[in-house]
Motif scaffolding. Structure first.
Motif, PDB file in Angstrom:
ATOM      1  N   HIS A  25      35.822  45.679  41.683  1.00 18.06           N
ATOM      2  CA  HIS A  25      35.040  44.825  42.318  1.00 18.06           C
ATOM      3  C   HIS A  25      34.232  45.431  43.629  1.00 18.06           C
ATOM      4  O   HIS A  25      33.818  44.898  44.464  1.00 18.06           O
ATOM      5  CB  HIS A  25      35.698  43.421  42.684  1.00 18.06           C
ATOM      6  CG  HIS A  25      36.764  43.601  43.695  1.00 18.06           C
ATOM      7  ND1 HIS A  25      36.544  43.398  45.131  1.00 18.06           N
ATOM      8  CD2 HIS A  25      37.894  43.974  43.586  1.00 18.06           C
ATOM      9  CE1 HIS A  25      37.707  43.575  45.647  1.00 18.06           C
ATOM     10  NE2 HIS A  25      38.606  44.004  44.774  1.00 18.06           N
ATOM     11  N   ARG A  62      49.328  45.403  47.417  1.00 14.39           N
ATOM     12  CA  ARG A  62      48.445  44.210  46.563  1.00 14.39           C
ATOM     13  C   ARG A  62      49.172  44.084  45.283  1.00 14.39           C
ATOM     14  O   ARG A  62      50.002  44.594  44.663  1.00 14.39           O
ATOM     15  CB  ARG A  62      47.244  45.155  45.931  1.00 14.39           C
ATOM     16  CG  ARG A  62      46.350  45.532  47.261  1.00 14.39           C
ATOM     17  CD  ARG A  62      45.532  44.396  47.801  1.00 14.39           C
ATOM     18  NE  ARG A  62      44.618  44.862  48.997  1.00 14.39           N
ATOM     19  CZ  ARG A  62      44.719  44.922  50.202  1.00 14.39           C
ATOM     20  NH1 ARG A  62      45.868  44.585  50.438  1.00 14.39           N
ATOM     21  NH2 ARG A  62      43.630  45.115  50.712  1.00 14.39           N
ATOM     22  N   SER A  63      48.991  42.704  45.062  1.00 15.92           N
ATOM     23  CA  SER A  63      49.624  42.037  43.811  1.00 15.92           C
ATOM     24  C   SER A  63      48.753  42.417  42.529  1.00 15.92           C
ATOM     25  O   SER A  63      47.715  42.100  42.640  1.00 15.92           O
ATOM     26  CB  SER A  63      49.739  40.478  44.265  1.00 15.92           C
ATOM     27  OG  SER A  63      50.527  40.305  45.287  1.00 15.92           O
ATOM     28  N   ARG A 101      41.270  35.451  47.605  1.00 15.44           N
ATOM     29  CA  ARG A 101      40.382  34.134  48.283  1.00 15.44           C
ATOM     30  C   ARG A 101      39.220  34.829  48.798  1.00 15.44           C
ATOM     31  O   ARG A 101      39.267  35.881  49.488  1.00 15.44           O
ATOM     32  CB  ARG A 101      41.241  33.587  49.514  1.00 15.44           C
ATOM     33  CG  ARG A 101      40.447  32.340  49.909  1.00 15.44           C
ATOM     34  CD  ARG A 101      40.863  31.860  51.247  1.00 15.44           C
ATOM     35  NE  ARG A 101      42.121  31.750  51.159  1.00 15.44           N
ATOM     36  CZ  ARG A 101      42.730  31.652  52.568  1.00 15.44           C
ATOM     37  NH1 ARG A 101      42.138  31.878  53.584  1.00 15.44           N
ATOM     38  NH2 ARG A 101      44.209  31.456  52.646  1.00 15.44           N
TER      39      ARG A 101
HETATM   40  C1  LIG Z   1      50.138  37.364  41.092  1.00 14.63           C
HETATM   41  C2  LIG Z   1      48.992  38.059  41.421  1.00 14.63           C
HETATM   42  C3  LIG Z   1      48.460  38.840  40.311  1.00 14.63           C
HETATM   43  C4  LIG Z   1      47.468  39.716  40.349  1.00 14.63           C
HETATM   44  N1  LIG Z   1      47.106  40.256  39.140  1.00 14.63           N
HETATM   45  C5  LIG Z   1      45.993  40.905  39.040  1.00 14.63           C
HETATM   46  C6  LIG Z   1      45.342  41.717  38.038  1.00 14.63           C
HETATM   47  O1  LIG Z   1      46.145  41.914  37.142  1.00 14.63           O
HETATM   48  N2  LIG Z   1      44.294  42.469  38.148  1.00 14.63           N
HETATM   49  C7  LIG Z   1      43.699  42.196  39.175  1.00 14.63           C
HETATM   50  O2  LIG Z   1      42.283  42.974  39.035  1.00 14.63           O
HETATM   51  N3  LIG Z   1      43.731  41.650  40.132  1.00 14.63           N
HETATM   52  C8  LIG Z   1      44.734  40.769  40.232  1.00 14.63           C
HETATM   53  N4  LIG Z   1      45.297  40.017  41.330  1.00 14.63           N
HETATM   54  C9  LIG Z   1      44.267  40.067  42.295  1.00 14.63           C
HETATM   55  C10 LIG Z   1      44.308  41.160  43.542  1.00 14.63           C
HETATM   56  O3  LIG Z   1      45.388  41.054  44.135  1.00 14.63           O
HETATM   57  C11 LIG Z   1      43.023  40.682  44.506  1.00 14.63           C
HETATM   58  O4  LIG Z   1      41.780  40.757  43.879  1.00 14.63           O
HETATM   59  C12 LIG Z   1      43.441  41.831  45.632  1.00 14.63           C
HETATM   60  O5  LIG Z   1      42.704  41.175  46.755  1.00 14.63           O
HETATM   61  C13 LIG Z   1      42.471  43.036  45.209  1.00 14.63           C
HETATM   62  O6  LIG Z   1      42.704  43.916  46.290  1.00 14.63           O
HETATM   63  P1  LIG Z   1      41.551  44.772  46.938  1.00 14.63           P
HETATM   64  O7  LIG Z   1      42.174  45.817  48.042  1.00 14.63           O
HETATM   65  O8  LIG Z   1      40.700  45.439  45.797  1.00 14.63           O
HETATM   66  O9  LIG Z   1      40.768  43.794  47.870  1.00 14.63           O
HETATM   67  P2  LIG Z   1      41.168  43.077  49.258  1.00 14.63           P
HETATM   68  O10 LIG Z   1      40.881  44.201  50.076  1.00 14.63           O
HETATM   69  O11 LIG Z   1      42.392  42.227  48.923  1.00 14.63           O
HETATM   70  O12 LIG Z   1      39.802  42.023  49.666  1.00 14.63           O
HETATM   71  C14 LIG Z   1      38.769  42.705  50.030  1.00 14.63           C
HETATM   72  C15 LIG Z   1      37.496  41.779  49.719  1.00 14.63           C
HETATM   73  O13 LIG Z   1      37.374  41.628  48.428  1.00 14.63           O
HETATM   74  C16 LIG Z   1      37.509  40.337  47.922  1.00 14.63           C
HETATM   75  N5  LIG Z   1      37.929  40.336  46.782  1.00 14.63           N
HETATM   76  C17 LIG Z   1      39.127  40.372  46.371  1.00 14.63           C
HETATM   77  N6  LIG Z   1      39.564  40.569  44.838  1.00 14.63           N
HETATM   78  C18 LIG Z   1      38.289  40.379  44.568  1.00 14.63           C
HETATM   79  C19 LIG Z   1      37.769  40.376  43.268  1.00 14.63           C
HETATM   80  N7  LIG Z   1      38.433  40.509  42.174  1.00 14.63           N
HETATM   81  N8  LIG Z   1      36.315  40.053  43.055  1.00 14.63           N
HETATM   82  C20 LIG Z   1      35.439  40.160  43.945  1.00 14.63           C
HETATM   83  N9  LIG Z   1      36.017  39.984  45.301  1.00 14.63           N
HETATM   84  C21 LIG Z   1      37.162  40.195  45.484  1.00 14.63           C
HETATM   85  C22 LIG Z   1      38.367  39.785  48.936  1.00 14.63           C
HETATM   86  O14 LIG Z   1      37.981  38.268  49.042  1.00 14.63           O
HETATM   87  C23 LIG Z   1      37.988  40.288  50.487  1.00 14.63           C
HETATM   88  O15 LIG Z   1      36.773  39.752  50.701  1.00 14.63           O
HETATM   89  C24 LIG Z   1      46.517  39.510  41.313  1.00 14.63           C
HETATM   90  C25 LIG Z   1      46.913  38.476  42.628  1.00 14.63           C
HETATM   91  C26 LIG Z   1      48.116  37.877  42.560  1.00 14.63           C
HETATM   92  C27 LIG Z   1      48.337  37.080  43.573  1.00 14.63           C
END
Ligand SMILES: Cc1cc2nc3c(=O)[nH]c(=O)nc-3n(C[C@H](O)[C@H](O)[C@H](O)COP(=O)(O)OP(=O)(O)OC[C@H]3O[C@@H](n4cnc5c(N)ncnc54)[C@H](O)[C@@H]3O)c2cc1C
Length: 306
Positions: A121, A97-98, A280
């Protein structure tokens, strides 16, 4: 680290030459910053070689599956890690994850520390789940910067910039905060920051001349949410400027709409708009990566992503 997805849905995957390498990060402590934010402070000996470029410096974290305490990767060799990681059984493979380096510092005792602010989240998403249970001593792996000038610092305003426009949702608030931290006194900034809850309106120390508008999200999601953000921007006055530079990061659909508004309705030069989809709605980061590998992701050229 090369951005393999476009700037409209950025994810980082492959380390580019010596600019990026693996680091082992150990959780030192956690602190709740607001309703949605948890700051995790990492340490570890390998951080001695970590060189954040500041601003919106990002890195790739590898987070363990729920049944493992620490991240274990079969290889951290530059040439073989990716194949070895992909070949792991789905249930055991750490998710990549980024995230953003909110701050890197050296303590009085000479130890290196890195703060990462996670948006919590929900427990059905692996990174959010992991962060919600992070405790002192847990170890994860990261691909991070080994040199401060690296491609994962996207905030690159041209020297002639005379006003900054910023939009960030909660996932990009850590990056926006780190940018504001570094701006010199007198920099003119107009910023719109969208957060889920009123107590996510964090203190954002800056020497810049920053006019910050908080948008506390209502119950609307998807299109409705995006339209509300664009309506608020449409109603806002922008500072008079010869060479404005816009930095936009957050949910990909909203980012595209905000960019379109700035370019088409506000006549901001599209080359002066740096926009990055941080996530997204409805798609996990794996799904975004899979699109990137299959060539189905929007083009690297931000202009054609609209
Ligand atoms: C360059 C870059 C820098 C980033 N920096 C940060 C950071 O510093 N802190 C941070 O919290 N995130 C950051 N993000 C965003 C983070 O990478 C994503 O939110 C990621 O999808 C989280 O992973 P997950 O495993 O929690 O969810 P995933 O398994 O990736 O997603 C599962 C589901 O959750 C949804 N989802 C993802 N993020 C959110 C959210 N925030 N709110 C509601 N629904 C969501 C998706 O749409 C999907 O349906 C960054 C992304 C990028 C590209």
């Amino acid at each position: 680290m090369t951005a393999t997805a476009s700037d409209a849905t950025a994810s980082e995957a492959v380390p580019a030459a010596a600019h990026f390498r693996f680091f082992e990060l150990e959780v030192l402590r956690t602190r709740r910053l607001g309703h949605s934010f948890l700051r995790v402070t990492f340490g570890g000996e390998s951080l001695a070689g970590f060189r954040s470029g500041g601003y919106d410096q990002s890195l790739s974290l590898f987070l363990p599956p729920a049944h493992e305490e620490h991240t274990v990767l079969p290889s951290t060799d530059e040439d073989t890690w990716f194949g070895a990681w992909r070949a792991m059984p789905d249930a055991d493979r750490p998710v990549m994850r980024s995230y953003t380096v909110r701050e890197q510092r050296r303590t009085d005792g000479g130890a290196d520390e890195v703060d990462i602010d996670f948006v919590l989240h929900g427990d059905s998403s692996p990174a959010s789940y992991w962060a919600g249970r992070a405790v002192t001593g847990r170890r994860i792996m990261a691909i991070g910067p080994a040199v401060a000038r690296n491609k994962s610092v996207r905030f690159q305003p041209p020297a002639a910039t005379d006003a900054l426009l910023m939009y960030a949702d909660e996932t990009a608030l850590p990056a926006a905060a780190a940018i504001l931290d570094r701006l010199p006194a007198g920099t003119r900034v107009s910023a719109w920051f969208e957060v889920p809850h009123a107590d996510d309106r964090l203190d954002l120390p800056t020497r810049a001349d920053a006019d910050i508008t908080w948008i506390v999200r209502g119950s609307g999601a998807g299109k409705e949410r995006t339209e509300r953000v664009v309506e608020l921007l449409r109603a806002a006055g922008l500072p008079a400027a010869e060479a404005p530079y816009a930095w936009l990061a957050g949910e990909a659909g909203t980012i595209r709409a905000v960019r379109r508004h700035l370019v088409q309705e506000r006549s901001i030069d599209r080359r002066a708009v740096r926009f990055t989809g941080y996530w997204r709605l409805g798609a996990s980061e794996e799904e975004l990566l899979a699109e990137a590998y299959s060539g189905r992701a929007p083009s690297e050229d931000p202009a054609s992503a609209l």
